[in-house]
Design an enzyme around this catalytic site. Structure first.
Site, mmCIF file in Angstrom:
data_model
loop_
_atom_site.group_PDB
_atom_site.id
_atom_site.type_symbol
_atom_site.label_atom_id
_atom_site.label_comp_id
_atom_site.label_asym_id
_atom_site.label_seq_id
_atom_site.Cartn_x
_atom_site.Cartn_y
_atom_site.Cartn_z
ATOM 1 N N LEU A 1 -15.055 2.377 -0.342
ATOM 2 C CA LEU A 1 -13.677 2.830 -0.486
ATOM 3 C C LEU A 1 -12.883 1.596 -0.878
ATOM 4 O O LEU A 1 -13.037 0.534 -0.251
ATOM 5 C CB LEU A 1 -13.138 3.401 0.825
ATOM 6 C CG LEU A 1 -13.603 4.803 1.231
ATOM 7 C CD1 LEU A 1 -13.103 5.139 2.634
ATOM 8 C CD2 LEU A 1 -13.144 5.854 0.234
ATOM 9 N N ASP A 2 -12.046 1.705 -1.909
ATOM 10 C CA ASP A 2 -11.318 0.511 -2.331
ATOM 11 C C ASP A 2 -10.254 0.127 -1.297
ATOM 12 O O ASP A 2 -10.003 0.862 -0.333
ATOM 13 C CB ASP A 2 -10.731 0.693 -3.736
ATOM 14 C CG ASP A 2 -9.695 1.797 -3.827
ATOM 15 O OD1 ASP A 2 -8.886 1.945 -2.896
ATOM 16 O OD2 ASP A 2 -9.677 2.520 -4.846
ATOM 17 N N LYS A 3 -9.643 -1.020 -1.509
ATOM 18 C CA LYS A 3 -8.734 -1.593 -0.510
ATOM 19 C C LYS A 3 -7.601 -0.644 -0.146
ATOM 20 O O LYS A 3 -7.212 -0.535 1.024
ATOM 21 C CB LYS A 3 -8.166 -2.911 -1.030
ATOM 22 C CG LYS A 3 -7.251 -3.628 -0.056
ATOM 23 C CD LYS A 3 -6.731 -4.932 -0.643
ATOM 24 C CE LYS A 3 -5.780 -5.620 0.333
ATOM 25 N NZ LYS A 3 -5.235 -6.882 -0.219
ATOM 26 N N SER B 1 -7.585 2.615 -0.350
ATOM 27 C CA SER B 1 -8.039 3.930 0.107
ATOM 28 C C SER B 1 -8.393 3.888 1.582
ATOM 29 O O SER B 1 -8.604 2.823 2.161
ATOM 30 C CB SER B 1 -9.235 4.391 -0.720
ATOM 31 O OG SER B 1 -8.883 4.502 -2.089
#
Length: 304
Positions: free
Chosen positions: A130-132, A134
């Site tokens: 999960l990106d930063k 999200s």
């Protein structure tokens, strides 16, 4: 008894031995760095570094090749200490915004491992990313085969997201999300999308992906002129986020692990205990709008 009868009996007696020998399957072999990672000591990259530095012995021999073939029963030592298969650990974690999904960051930014720092756990790896910006459900484990199956695009394990966007997509926009767009030679689309709630200027959508490319939803929505304000993963296959608090984690139960294995099409030995995919399906009502009842959603813009 005639000689021919004795010969026939001898042949019959020999058959089980030949069949037993034919049924022996060699133990699987893999690269040494991968085997160390599989046993839960450290990541594959860290294992490769240690091997090249001459810190690892296999069956009494010092090995410096991370890809050296190694069986599951090999005697491995690192720095003179045995590397033994550890307990398989499976965690569900509710990732907050602002944390990176990585073991370490060269710029010193906070990562998800800050949430596990005092837990006394062995080395674990995230299942996907999960990106930063999200948040939401993230699985963490030291079972590399289980993890690889869940993120394998060919297995089509669905991931469900709640996404808040600026603007309100109409039926045509939702259809374009399903059809997909091309971005940097990648096809980006959602398997399913539904309008959950709109407030005039913003809307909440529920999106399902069965493969996840880097920043998949953010790139798709940007191409369609919808700014993502919030992105929350609420389910991976049958496993839901439920009421797990933001920043908290818990161990998955045997049935949950088996249900995820079954969703990824793993063997019966890994998925022998299955739970209903819909059992206990809850989403965090305090942070994400509840799903609109199907009867009301039939008349909503963009309803499928």
């Amino acid at each position: 008894m005639s000689d021919s009868d004795r010969l026939r009996d001898d042949r019959r007696a020999a058959k089980p031995a030949r069949n037993a020998a034919a049924s022996i399957v060699p133990a699987p072999r893999r690269g040494l760095a991968r085997e160390i990672s599989r046993r839960g000591l450290c990541s594959r990259a860290d294992a490769a570094t240690a091997i090249r530095a001459g810190r690892v012995c296999v069956d009494g021999r010092r090995i410096r090749d991370p890809e050296h073939p190694c069986g599951a029963h090999a005697r491995i030592e690192m720095d003179g200490h045995p590397v033994l298969p550890g307990e398989r650990i499976y965690l569900a974690l509710n990732k907050p915004r602002g944390l990176l999904t990585t073991a370490r960051d060269e710029r010193g930014r906070d990562t998800i491992y800050a949430l596990l720092a005092d837990a006394g756990l062995p080395w674990l790896a995230p299942v996907g990313r999960l990106d930063k910006a999200s948040e939401g459900l993230l699985l963490v484990t030291n079972d590399s085969a289980w993890a690889a199956a869940l993120i394998d695009p060919a297995r089509h394990v669905p991931k469900t997201y709640r996404v808040q966007v600026r603007g309100v997509p109409d039926a045509a926009a939702l259809a374009r999300m399903r059809a997909g767009i091309s971005d940097n030679d990648e096809h980006l689309a959602v398997r399913e999308v539904a309008l959950l709630q709109s407030g005039g200027r913003t809307a909440w959508l529920e999106c399902v992906l069965d493969e996840g490319r880097n920043r998949h939803l953010r790139r798709l929505f940007a191409a369609l002129d919808f700014e993502v304000l919030r992105l929350l993963r609420v389910a991976i296959g049958p496993q839901v986020l439920g009421d797990l608090a933001r920043g908290a984690w818990r161990r998955l139960g045997t049935r949950e692990v088996a249900a995820l294995a079954a969703a990824a099409g793993l063997t019966a030995s890994r998925a022998r205990v299955a739970s209903s995919p819909s059992a206990g399906r809850k989403f965090p009502a305090a942070t994400v709008p509840a799903r609109i009842p199907s009867s009301a959603r039939r008349g909503a813009p963009g309803a499928r």
